[in-house]
Design a protein around this motif. Structure first.
Motif, PDB file in Angstrom:
ATOM      1  N   PHE A 280       0.855  -1.192   0.000  1.00  0.00           N
ATOM      2  CA  PHE A 280       0.000   0.000   0.000  1.00  0.00           C
ATOM      3  C   PHE A 280       0.890   1.241   0.000  1.00  0.00           C
ATOM      4  N   SER A 281       1.673   1.422  -1.047  1.00  0.00           N
ATOM      5  CA  SER A 281       2.663   2.497  -1.057  1.00  0.00           C
ATOM      6  C   SER A 281       2.018   3.877  -1.018  1.00  0.00           C
ATOM      7  N   VAL A 282       0.938   4.096  -1.771  1.00  0.00           N
ATOM      8  CA  VAL A 282       0.278   5.398  -1.793  1.00  0.00           C
ATOM      9  C   VAL A 282      -0.372   5.682  -0.439  1.00  0.00           C
ATOM     10  N   ALA A 283      -1.041   4.684   0.125  1.00  0.00           N
ATOM     11  CA  ALA A 283      -1.667   4.862   1.438  1.00  0.00           C
ATOM     12  C   ALA A 283      -0.613   5.136   2.507  1.00  0.00           C
ATOM     13  N   ALA A 284       0.540   4.477   2.414  1.00  0.00           N
ATOM     14  CA  ALA A 284       1.609   4.719   3.382  1.00  0.00           C
ATOM     15  C   ALA A 284       2.117   6.152   3.270  1.00  0.00           C
ATOM     16  N   LEU A 286       0.408   8.722   2.178  1.00  0.00           N
ATOM     17  CA  LEU A 286      -0.654   9.580   2.720  1.00  0.00           C
ATOM     18  C   LEU A 286      -0.627   9.573   4.248  1.00  0.00           C
ATOM     19  N   ALA A 287      -0.347   8.421   4.865  1.00  0.00           N
ATOM     20  CA  ALA A 287      -0.284   8.361   6.325  1.00  0.00           C
ATOM     21  C   ALA A 287       0.851   9.220   6.863  1.00  0.00           C
ATOM     22  N   VAL A 288       1.982   9.237   6.156  1.00  0.00           N
ATOM     23  CA  VAL A 288       3.101  10.095   6.569  1.00  0.00           C
ATOM     24  C   VAL A 288       2.697  11.562   6.485  1.00  0.00           C
ATOM     25  N   ALA A 292       2.401  14.281   9.594  1.00  0.00           N
ATOM     26  CA  ALA A 292       3.043  15.598   9.595  1.00  0.00           C
ATOM     27  C   ALA A 292       2.016  16.707   9.844  1.00  0.00           C
ATOM     28  N   LEU A 293       0.856  16.606   9.201  1.00  0.00           N
ATOM     29  CA  LEU A 293      -0.186  17.625   9.391  1.00  0.00           C
ATOM     30  C   LEU A 293      -0.698  17.634  10.837  1.00  0.00           C
ATOM     31  N   PRO A 333      -5.449   1.021  12.706  1.00  0.00           N
ATOM     32  CA  PRO A 333      -6.423   2.121  12.612  1.00  0.00           C
ATOM     33  C   PRO A 333      -5.781   3.498  12.705  1.00  0.00           C
ATOM     34  N   VAL A 334      -4.685   3.615  13.459  1.00  0.00           N
ATOM     35  CA  VAL A 334      -4.000   4.905  13.559  1.00  0.00           C
ATOM     36  C   VAL A 334      -3.451   5.306  12.200  1.00  0.00           C
ATOM     37  N   VAL A 335      -2.787   4.384  11.539  1.00  0.00           N
ATOM     38  CA  VAL A 335      -2.247   4.656  10.205  1.00  0.00           C
ATOM     39  C   VAL A 335      -3.380   4.955   9.222  1.00  0.00           C
ATOM     40  N   ALA A 336      -4.470   4.184   9.311  1.00  0.00           N
ATOM     41  CA  ALA A 336      -5.597   4.385   8.400  1.00  0.00           C
ATOM     42  C   ALA A 336      -6.245   5.753   8.604  1.00  0.00           C
ATOM     43  N   LEU A 337      -6.402   6.178   9.856  1.00  0.00           N
ATOM     44  CA  LEU A 337      -6.988   7.500  10.132  1.00  0.00           C
ATOM     45  C   LEU A 337      -6.081   8.619   9.620  1.00  0.00           C
ATOM     46  N   LEU A 338      -4.771   8.458   9.768  1.00  0.00           N
ATOM     47  CA  LEU A 338      -3.846   9.474   9.258  1.00  0.00           C
ATOM     48  C   LEU A 338      -3.911   9.563   7.742  1.00  0.00           C
ATOM     49  N   ALA A 339      -4.020   8.419   7.067  1.00  0.00           N
ATOM     50  CA  ALA A 339      -4.173   8.441   5.606  1.00  0.00           C
ATOM     51  C   ALA A 339      -5.474   9.136   5.222  1.00  0.00           C
ATOM     52  N   GLY A 340      -6.550   8.854   5.962  1.00  0.00           N
ATOM     53  CA  GLY A 340      -7.816   9.544   5.706  1.00  0.00           C
ATOM     54  C   GLY A 340      -7.709  11.037   5.948  1.00  0.00           C
ATOM     55  N   ASP A 341      -6.967  11.452   6.983  1.00  0.00           N
ATOM     56  CA  ASP A 341      -6.754  12.884   7.231  1.00  0.00           C
ATOM     57  C   ASP A 341      -6.059  13.545   6.057  1.00  0.00           C
ATOM     58  N   ALA A 342      -5.073  12.858   5.471  1.00  0.00           N
ATOM     59  CA  ALA A 342      -4.362  13.417   4.317  1.00  0.00           C
ATOM     60  C   ALA A 342      -5.300  13.581   3.136  1.00  0.00           C
TER      61      ALA A 342
END
Length: 775
Positions: A280-284, A286-288, A292-293, A333-342
């Motif tokens: 999941f390179s794109v999702a990863a 986005l999570a980064v 940062a945000l 879920p933490v990583v998934a929520l951060l990707a959703g935030d992005a």
């Protein structure tokens, strides 16, 4: 109705339908996950909790082995919940999957609640519920644990919302405390949820209005009361019942990580994160960006969650426990929520850059759709895999076959079974288990040894009647091929599933005390210590002796046989070592002398093992000195055999014979031409012990024993031995016979030897039970 009204209503309907999409996705992915794990079966560790819950529901207590008060599960709350709902079904696997399904629905609902937009929720739900490690962890407490964590942070977000009413804030803070307490009861590391929220609450106290802070002081006390009201009863019960609320598994898993072949938690996290980021390179990415945000904007709804994640990672790395895949699921879920935030931030940015024109809106929609599609594209194959019929895991196939056989054996008796993986086999068989990895036995859990050495130590410590060794490329051949193991156990059943083997061993028939001499400890602060012992062997036998000795750092062990030095072992580091001796031409006796020099720590002789006293003849070819007796020789009517046994001492003494009796069998036994007895005529395996007259032992060595089958039926013979003393066999000879067929052995076949501790430099003499004043 105007056209604008129609357009507004159509737009409102579309919005409502759009907001339903993440909820429909939650239901769909939950169903696929349950379908997948229902076909495949839960992970092996889930069955440990199922067995504890079953024992609790049956009134046997919250334990794995009834009568052994050891905290063997890290999820007491899940076991209690399973036991509480057990009136609905006695199938604890079904109950576990049902609770997991409800937990997944709750996880999805909380992800939607914690997401900033519907599109962000779509991303968070998809990434979490298609996370491969989550799917494999179903049946365990993991989904409930994740749900409790998300529930705590969701309630805390509401309690700290800027415009919330103080009374509502108080209720939400109490709900936060309750969810954090549930997380702790589901797993001990759930305490980090309360710690993260408490730290964040105190750190942000100055930012809350004074009037509101004052009004919430009562809320804080109520929240603490709720938390401790749920947690303290369990802590008190666990301390009184188990002796400690700390699970025994913590020490076991910490020592398991010492093996070089087993990755620790931190390395396992890097491996799992790397595999997921590669897929999941794109999702990863986005999570980064989302991380940062969150840090840049100091997002109040993300910082507590990120603080918990940091504590979660740091705590497990510091504990140094071994890597298990389900340990990493709570971070998904933490990583998934951060990707959703992005994704939500990207939508806001595009809205400001491409605002006002219809074409710009179309471009924005297409860009967002492309970004989401790229991030979620790998989730579609994952969802498709969940829907397909999975192949049953080779390990579980082998375990099922072994468990079914064990269930039959344990239903007729109560043999202890030594296993390194106690989940599925233990749940189905319901046998009394000795865990070779240490989850059940405290002394095994704390051993800082490699897995194979720990297994060997546990087998020699507990002497289980049955041992199950399993594995593929990592099959524990170090244990299975060891001379001491081959000398005590023989193979009962082998189940090979495409390279994954599950092999069952049992204590072989025959006397145990000719191989196992008692332990002795050299005591003293410093200096040298010595043990002298004489071992007797059948004339012409190949003598094999194994010394199992603890060598302190800088110590030296000198071994002499019949006055001549046989070996010298030096140990630079403290370690248990095996020393093998094979004296040539023992001529009936071997004088063994052990001398150990140590600078500081106490040296210990764990055991001295040999094929010596008492003298034994096996009615089967012996391939090596460690092979156990196998009663495979058939004596037909009229057949006679002659055996010569070394008499090791003047009486009293007796002949002991193991044979497979049948109606019509009559075995006539004579020694040096003097008839002693005729035995046989019943049915089943029997052990006969016949006292020898004193005149037969007066200076005569060896003795000539003749056995003739005078009956009209064949008989099978296992061994004939000359044993010291004239102890009677148990009166219930059926128990002796059943030992071979049902493995319900009692004390008749166990070594009863006198064990003594030594004062400094005192020699020790090993004695049989008949010679000792007390057994």
């Amino acid at each position: 109705m105007t056209a604008s009204d129609t357009t507004a209503r159509s737009s409102s309907t579309a919005d409502r339908l759009w907001r339903l999409v993440p909820w429909l996705l939650v239901v769909l992915l939950t169903a696929l996950n349950l379908l997948h794990i229902g076909r495949l079966g839960p992970n092996d560790d889930a069955y440990i909790t199922f067995r504890v819950a079953r024992n609790l529901a049956q009134g046997l207590g919250p334990v794995y082995n009834p009568g052994e008060q050891v905290l063997t599960v890290t999820t007491p709350g899940y076991a209690l919940l399973l036991a509480a709902v057990s009136p609905l079904s006695k199938d604890f696997v079904l109950l576990g999957l049902a609770l997991n399904g409800l937990a997944l629905l709750l996880v999805g609902a909380l992800l939607i609640d914690l997401s900033r937009t519907t599109l962000a929720a779509l991303v968070a739900v998809t990434l979490t519920l298609t996370f491969p490690l989550l799917s494999e962890a179903l049946g365990m407490e993991t989904p409930l644990y994740v749900a409790s964590i998300l529930a705590a942070f969701s309630a805390y977000r509401r309690a700290t919302a800027p415009a919330v009413d103080p009374r509502r804030a108080e209720r939400w803070l109490m709900a936060t405390a309750a969810a954090a307490a549930v997380a702790f009861l589901l797993r001990p590391d759930g305490l980090l949820v309360a710690l993260a929220i408490g730290v964040h609450w105190q750190a942000t106290a100055s930012s809350r209005p004074k009037t509101r802070a004052m009004s919430l002081s009562t809320a804080e006390r109520k929240a603490l009361i709720v938390f401790f009201a749920l947690v303290v009863p369990w802590l008190l019960f666990a301390t009184l019942y188990y002796g400690s609320p700390v699970p025994n598994t913590l020490a076991a898993k910490a020592t398991q990580a010492l093996a070089q072949t087993i990755p620790r938690w931190g390395q396992g996290l890097l491996d799992a994160a790397g595999d997921w980021a590669q897929q999941f390179s794109v999702a990863a990415a986005l999570a980064v960006v989302g991380l940062a945000l969150a840090l840049w904007r100091r997002a109040p709804d993300r910082l507590p969650l990120l603080l918990w994640a940091a504590l979660f990672v740091a705590g497990h790395v510091l504990l140094g426990v071994r890597s298990y895949f389900w340990y990493y699921v709570p971070l998904a879920p933490v990583v998934a929520l951060l990707a959703g935030d992005a994704v939500a931030a990207a939508a806001d940015w595009l809205a400001t850059r491409l605002a006002g024109r219809e074409r710009a809106r179309l471009i924005r929609t297409l860009l967002l759709a492309g970004l989401v599609a790229l991030s979620l594209l790998p989730a579609f194959p994952a969802a498709t895999t969940l829907a397909q019929q999975p192949e049953m895991r080779r390990r579980e196939q082998a375990y099922l076959q072994t468990a079914e056989m064990l269930r039959t054996l344990c239903a007729d008796g109560d043999p202890a079974v030594g296993i390194a993986e106690i989940g599925l086999i233990g749940y189905i068989s319901d046998c009394r288990i000795v865990d070779l990895a240490g989850l059940l036995q405290r002394d095994v859990a704390h051993l800082k040894l490699d897995p194979a050495d720990k297994m060997a130590w546990a087998i020699q410590r507990y002497h289980p009647e049955l041992v199950v060794l399993t594995g593929g490329v990592n099959y524990p051949f170090q244990v299975a091929d060891a001379a001491w193991f081959r000398g005590r156990y023989e193979t009962v059943d082998i189940d090979d599933q495409a390279g994954f083997r599950s092999v069952m061993y049992r204590k072989a028939p025959g006397p145990a005390n000719q191989r196992d001499l008692p332990p002795a400890t050299w005591q003293g602060d410093n200096g040298a210590a010595q043990i002298d012992e004489t071992l007797y062997f059948e004339p012409g036998a190949t003598a094999v002796i194994t010394l199992h000795v603890f060598m302190p750092a800088g110590s030296t062990l000198d071994t002499s046989v019949n006055g001549a030095q046989a070996s010298q072992v030096f140990s630079a580091e403290p370690a248990w070592q095996d020393s093998f001796l094979q004296p040539s031409e023992p001529d009936g006796a071997v004088n063994l002398s052990l001398a150990l020099e140590s600078r500081d720590r106490l040296p210990v002789v764990g055991w001295i093992e040999s094929n010596a006293v008492p003298s034994v003849h096996y009615f089967a070819p012996r391939l090596d000195a460690s092979q156990r007796p196998r009663p495979t020789v058939q004596f037909d009517p009229g057949q006679t055999t002659t055996i010569r046994l070394a008499a090791v001492d003047a009486g009293p003494a007796a002949l002991e014979l193991l044979h497979r009796d049948r109606p019509g069998v009559a075995l006539a036994i004579s020694v040096d031409g003097q008839p002693l007895a005729v035995v046989g005529g019943t049915d089943g395996w029997r052990t006969e012990r016949i006292a020898l007259p004193d005149d037969l032992l007066a200076g005569q060595q060896p003795l000539t024993v003749e056995i003739t089958n005078q009956g009209d039926q064949f008989a099978r013979l296992g061994y004939l031995m000359l044993t010291l003393g004239t102890e009677k066999l148990p009166e219930k000879t059926s128990e002796v016979a059943d030992c071979l067929s049902r493995l319900a052995c009692n004390d008749w076949d166990k070594p009863r030897l006198l064990s003594r501790r030594l004062p400094k430099s005192e020699p020790v003499t090993f004695q049989t039970a008949s010679e000792a004043a007390t057994p």
